[in-house]
Design a protein around this motif. Structure first.
Motif, PDB file in Angstrom:
ATOM      1  N   ARG A   1     -28.853  12.405  -7.640  1.00  0.00           N
ATOM      2  CA  ARG A   1     -27.621  13.370  -7.865  1.00  0.00           C
ATOM      3  C   ARG A   1     -26.236  13.372  -7.052  1.00  0.00           C
ATOM      4  NH1 ARG A   1     -29.164  18.960 -10.744  1.00  0.00           N
ATOM      5  NH2 ARG A   1     -31.349  18.082 -12.228  1.00  0.00           N
ATOM      6  N   ARG A   2     -25.060  12.863  -7.816  1.00  0.00           N
ATOM      7  CA  ARG A   2     -23.806  12.549  -6.868  1.00  0.00           C
ATOM      8  C   ARG A   2     -22.988  14.742  -7.183  1.00  0.00           C
ATOM      9  NH1 ARG A   2     -22.470   8.620  -4.339  1.00  0.00           N
ATOM     10  NH2 ARG A   2     -20.847  10.136  -2.831  1.00  0.00           N
ATOM     11  N   LEU A   3     -23.268  15.520  -6.554  1.00  0.00           N
ATOM     12  CA  LEU A   3     -21.988  16.912  -6.896  1.00  0.00           C
ATOM     13  C   LEU A   3     -21.684  17.177  -5.915  1.00  0.00           C
ATOM     14  CD1 LEU A   3     -25.951  18.793  -6.322  1.00  0.00           C
ATOM     15  CD2 LEU A   3     -24.872  17.847  -8.257  1.00  0.00           C
ATOM     16  N   PRO A   4     -20.091  17.935  -7.059  1.00  0.00           N
ATOM     17  CA  PRO A   4     -19.077  18.096  -6.151  1.00  0.00           C
ATOM     18  C   PRO A   4     -19.325  18.910  -4.784  1.00  0.00           C
ATOM     19  CG  PRO A   4     -18.788  18.597  -8.347  1.00  0.00           C
ATOM     20  CD  PRO A   4     -20.214  18.346  -8.336  1.00  0.00           C
ATOM     21  N   TRP A   5     -18.615  18.724  -3.905  1.00  0.00           N
ATOM     22  CA  TRP A   5     -18.446  19.257  -2.047  1.00  0.00           C
ATOM     23  C   TRP A   5     -18.411  21.223  -2.503  1.00  0.00           C
ATOM     24  CZ3 TRP A   5     -19.952  17.014   2.031  1.00  0.00           C
ATOM     25  CH2 TRP A   5     -20.242  15.606   2.201  1.00  0.00           C
ATOM     26  N   GLY A   6     -17.038  21.357  -3.295  1.00  0.00           N
ATOM     27  CA  GLY A   6     -16.670  22.175  -3.736  1.00  0.00           C
ATOM     28  C   GLY A   6     -15.020  22.695  -3.244  1.00  0.00           C
ATOM     29  N   THR A   7     -14.709  22.933  -2.706  1.00  0.00           N
ATOM     30  CA  THR A   7     -13.364  22.834  -1.819  1.00  0.00           C
ATOM     31  C   THR A   7     -12.932  21.989  -0.877  1.00  0.00           C
ATOM     32  OG1 THR A   7     -13.074  25.486  -1.894  1.00  0.00           O
ATOM     33  CG2 THR A   7     -10.857  24.367  -0.689  1.00  0.00           C
ATOM     34  N   ILE A   8     -12.036  21.340  -1.026  1.00  0.00           N
ATOM     35  CA  ILE A   8     -11.734  20.042   0.024  1.00  0.00           C
ATOM     36  C   ILE A   8     -10.155  20.357   0.632  1.00  0.00           C
ATOM     37  CG2 ILE A   8     -11.217  17.657   0.045  1.00  0.00           C
ATOM     38  CD1 ILE A   8     -13.389  17.073  -2.163  1.00  0.00           C
ATOM     39  N   LEU A   9     -10.048  19.766   1.438  1.00  0.00           N
ATOM     40  CA  LEU A   9      -8.651  20.021   1.988  1.00  0.00           C
ATOM     41  C   LEU A   9      -8.418  18.962   2.500  1.00  0.00           C
ATOM     42  CD1 LEU A   9      -5.673  21.790   3.616  1.00  0.00           C
ATOM     43  CD2 LEU A   9      -7.344  21.423   5.924  1.00  0.00           C
ATOM     44  N   VAL A  10      -7.252  18.381   1.495  1.00  0.00           N
ATOM     45  CA  VAL A  10      -6.602  16.905   2.341  1.00  0.00           C
ATOM     46  C   VAL A  10      -5.332  17.248   2.857  1.00  0.00           C
ATOM     47  CG1 VAL A  10      -5.357  14.783   1.140  1.00  0.00           C
ATOM     48  CG2 VAL A  10      -7.359  16.320  -0.512  1.00  0.00           C
ATOM     49  N   CYS A  11      -5.363  16.527   4.232  1.00  0.00           N
ATOM     50  CA  CYS A  11      -4.065  15.821   4.747  1.00  0.00           C
ATOM     51  C   CYS A  11      -3.586  15.214   5.209  1.00  0.00           C
ATOM     52  CB  CYS A  11      -4.443  16.531   6.577  1.00  0.00           C
ATOM     53  SG  CYS A  11      -5.092  18.565   6.717  1.00  0.00           S
ATOM     54  N   ILE A  12      -2.526  14.919   4.529  1.00  0.00           N
ATOM     55  CA  ILE A  12      -1.467  14.030   4.388  1.00  0.00           C
ATOM     56  C   ILE A  12      -0.188  13.598   5.515  1.00  0.00           C
ATOM     57  CG2 ILE A  12       0.371  12.818   2.624  1.00  0.00           C
ATOM     58  CD1 ILE A  12      -1.313  14.038   0.617  1.00  0.00           C
ATOM     59  N   PRO A  13      -0.458  12.640   6.169  1.00  0.00           N
ATOM     60  CA  PRO A  13       0.559  12.359   7.200  1.00  0.00           C
ATOM     61  C   PRO A  13       2.082  11.878   6.673  1.00  0.00           C
ATOM     62  CG  PRO A  13      -0.516  10.674   7.159  1.00  0.00           C
ATOM     63  CD  PRO A  13      -1.585  11.376   5.944  1.00  0.00           C
ATOM     64  N   ALA A  14       2.882  12.271   7.875  1.00  0.00           N
ATOM     65  CA  ALA A  14       3.734  11.919   7.587  1.00  0.00           C
ATOM     66  C   ALA A  14       4.432  10.751   7.046  1.00  0.00           C
ATOM     67  CB  ALA A  14       4.661  12.513   9.057  1.00  0.00           C
TER      68      ALA A  14
ATOM     69  N   VAL B   1      -6.759  20.899  -2.292  1.00  0.00           N
ATOM     70  CA  VAL B   1      -6.370  21.860  -1.328  1.00  0.00           C
ATOM     71  C   VAL B   1      -5.306  20.835  -0.347  1.00  0.00           C
ATOM     72  CG1 VAL B   1      -5.159  23.472   0.903  1.00  0.00           C
ATOM     73  CG2 VAL B   1      -7.009  24.343  -0.560  1.00  0.00           C
ATOM     74  N   PHE B   2      -3.843  20.414  -1.179  1.00  0.00           N
ATOM     75  CA  PHE B   2      -3.395  19.325  -0.042  1.00  0.00           C
ATOM     76  C   PHE B   2      -2.364  20.509   1.230  1.00  0.00           C
ATOM     77  CE2 PHE B   2      -3.503  17.330  -3.986  1.00  0.00           C
ATOM     78  CZ  PHE B   2      -3.931  15.885  -3.703  1.00  0.00           C
ATOM     79  N   ALA B   3      -2.176  20.141   1.888  1.00  0.00           N
ATOM     80  CA  ALA B   3      -1.790  20.247   3.370  1.00  0.00           C
ATOM     81  C   ALA B   3      -0.427  19.232   3.370  1.00  0.00           C
ATOM     82  CB  ALA B   3      -2.683  20.390   4.797  1.00  0.00           C
ATOM     83  N   PHE B   4       0.895  19.395   3.497  1.00  0.00           N
ATOM     84  CA  PHE B   4       1.450  17.728   3.501  1.00  0.00           C
ATOM     85  C   PHE B   4       2.507  18.190   5.518  1.00  0.00           C
ATOM     86  CE2 PHE B   4       1.805  18.051  -1.320  1.00  0.00           C
ATOM     87  CZ  PHE B   4       1.603  17.328  -1.602  1.00  0.00           C
ATOM     88  N   SER B   5       2.526  17.192   5.736  1.00  0.00           N
ATOM     89  CA  SER B   5       3.524  16.649   6.935  1.00  0.00           C
ATOM     90  C   SER B   5       5.351  17.339   6.430  1.00  0.00           C
ATOM     91  CB  SER B   5       3.306  15.514   7.754  1.00  0.00           C
ATOM     92  OG  SER B   5       2.007  15.512   8.050  1.00  0.00           O
ATOM     93  N   GLN B   6       5.184  18.044   7.243  1.00  0.00           N
ATOM     94  CA  GLN B   6       6.834  18.527   6.816  1.00  0.00           C
ATOM     95  C   GLN B   6       7.748  17.460   6.827  1.00  0.00           C
ATOM     96  OE1 GLN B   6       7.863  21.540   7.417  1.00  0.00           O
ATOM     97  NE2 GLN B   6       9.458  21.785   6.728  1.00  0.00           N
ATOM     98  N   LYS B   7       7.619  16.040   6.988  1.00  0.00           N
ATOM     99  CA  LYS B   7       8.560  14.981   6.700  1.00  0.00           C
ATOM    100  C   LYS B   7       8.307  14.958   4.249  1.00  0.00           C
ATOM    101  CE  LYS B   7      10.026  10.507   6.570  1.00  0.00           C
ATOM    102  NZ  LYS B   7       8.997   9.238   7.291  1.00  0.00           N
ATOM    103  N   ILE B   8       7.208  14.725   4.034  1.00  0.00           N
ATOM    104  CA  ILE B   8       6.845  14.843   3.172  1.00  0.00           C
ATOM    105  C   ILE B   8       6.705  15.938   1.964  1.00  0.00           C
ATOM    106  CG2 ILE B   8       6.108  11.867   3.384  1.00  0.00           C
ATOM    107  CD1 ILE B   8       3.568  13.268   2.841  1.00  0.00           C
ATOM    108  N   ARG B   9       6.270  16.810   3.086  1.00  0.00           N
ATOM    109  CA  ARG B   9       6.411  18.263   2.279  1.00  0.00           C
ATOM    110  C   ARG B   9       7.167  18.044   1.086  1.00  0.00           C
ATOM    111  NH1 ARG B   9       3.786  22.533   3.368  1.00  0.00           N
ATOM    112  NH2 ARG B   9       3.968  24.279   2.253  1.00  0.00           N
TER     113      ARG B   9
END
Length: 395
Positions: free
Chosen positions: A79-92, A114-122
């Motif tokens: 089976r392929r199951l969801p991880w749960g909570t994923i943090l996605v970090c996106i660079p500038a 959960v998305f985390a953006f660098s300041q430039k593209i936030r």
């Protein structure tokens, strides 16, 4: 649980249609990319969403084959199951909208994102997400702090996520991998990739000019901010002068580009005065360097290239084979035999013959070869699922 891929595709396409005009204008304003370039990026994102059900079907077919193999031994299931909570970090330097729309497939896999953006593209990133979240409900969240804060805050001293999907420079990989391993957080890391263009030693003048033009078009697309835009251009010494003259003449075109002031200053400190000399920051350019410098340089992420001369094609291939982060190589040659030699002697994720497309099909595998990216899965639906094996009858 994972969302129905067909319903997800239809809902997200409808959402993208509603926000298309707003997002394209906002991205053009924030990034200084041309509207034509952003439309091309938008089209790639739409194709990914349209083909999403096919990607899911292919993955399920693979899992079924794997399960059939296991069942030949004893009762089992994969089976392929969801991880749960994923943090996605996106660079500038991430390319919006692709940097947001593609990771949304992680939510379709049944995860909280959960998305985390660098300041430039936030700002633009949050604006786009706010308009998209209506079709994905309560599965999307935005971290209010910086990317560095979120990595520290959600992993240590106590992990609040199950998987970190991190896009960033490869120099940061050891520390982040250690932190994740220490706290039991899984990691998909998309690091840098080396992108090279190699011109064969036997090329006619028209072919040489066409190669220069092809490379330039790749470098002016989105200001050269694409991973598939070449940084190192390797030309036989006998053709070097002819190529650089052709490229310099092409650089004089009416381009509306943009260097980051700090990036241009750093490049000038490293490589000296660029050719042609930039009176403003609105023109593509190049630096003449030696072969080791070109092959060991970090990604430029600007409309500039490093041009180096080589003396022997076989020796050059051997040197290329030893480089790290081998993401893409574009071969410009009269005969296809050079491509076969490169494939057999080097390891790149993507080979291009007599072309250097700056845009990568998001439905195809990308990276994860020769330490380019580190992630061992090919598309965003796969990234959002973990594999489990269930064995035995339970009796």
């Amino acid at each position: 649980m994972p969302l129905d891929p067909h319903k997800y595709s239809i809902a997200l396409l409808d959402c993208l249609t509603n926000i298309k005009e707003y997002t394209i204008k906002s991205v053009c304003k924030a990034s200084l990319y041309s509207e034509e370039d952003v439309l091309n990026l938008w089209g790639a994102a739409e194709r990914f969403v349209q083909n999403f059900p096919v990607l899911v079907s292919q993955q399920k077919e693979y899992i079924n084959v794997l399960g059939d193999t296991c069942r030949n031994l004893w009762p089992s299931e994969v089976r392929r199951l969801p991880w749960g909570t994923i943090l996605v970090c996106i660079p500038a330097n991430a390319i919006i909208p692709l940097a947001i729309i593609l990771p949304l497939a992680l939510a379709a896999s049944g995860n909280r994102i959960v998305f985390a953006f660098s300041q430039k593209i936030r700002e633009i990133g949050i604006q786009v997400l706010n308009k998209i979240e209506t079709c994905l409900g309560d599965s999307l969240f935005v971290w209010e702090g910086t990317v560095r804060d979120v990595v520290d805050g959600l992993i240590e001293p106590e992990p609040h996520i199950d998987l970190l999907y991190y896009m960033g420079g490869s120099s940061q990989y050891p520390a982040i991998a250690e932190k994740c391993a220490r706290n039991g957080v899984d990691l998909h890391y998309e690091g840098e990739g080396r992108t090279i263009a190699l011109l064969d030693h036997e090329m006619s003048t028209p072919k040489l000019y066409a190669s220069a033009q092809n490379i330039l078009l790749s470098k002016v697309f989105c200001n050269g901010m694409m991973c598939s835009s070449p940084n190192a251009i390797l030309v036989h010494r006998e053709s070097f002068s002819e190529f650089t003259k052709a490229y310099e003449s092409l650089c004089e075109g009416p381009y509306k580009l943009s260097f980051l002031d700090s990036s241009l200053a750093d490049l000038r400190n490293k490589y000296g005065t660029e050719k042609p000399k930039l009176q403003t920051d609105k023109s593509p350019c190049f630096w003449e360097v030696d072969l080791p410098t070109a092959l060991n340089a970090e990604e430029l992420f600007c409309p500039g290239i490093l041009v180096a001369a080589y003396d022997d094609i076989d020796e050059c291939i051997n040197i290329i084979a030893k480089t790290r982060h081998k993401l893409q190589i574009s071969l410009f040659a009269e005969e296809k035999s050079l491509l076969e030699r490169m494939i057999s002697r080097t390891g790149f994720a993507r080979y291009c013959l007599n072309m250097n497309p700056a845009l990568q099909d998001p439905c195809l595998p990308w990276g994860n070869y020769g330490s380019s990216g580190f992630s061992d899965v090919s598309n965003f639906y796969e990234k959002g699922l973990r594999k489990v094996i269930i064995e035995g009858t339970g009796q």
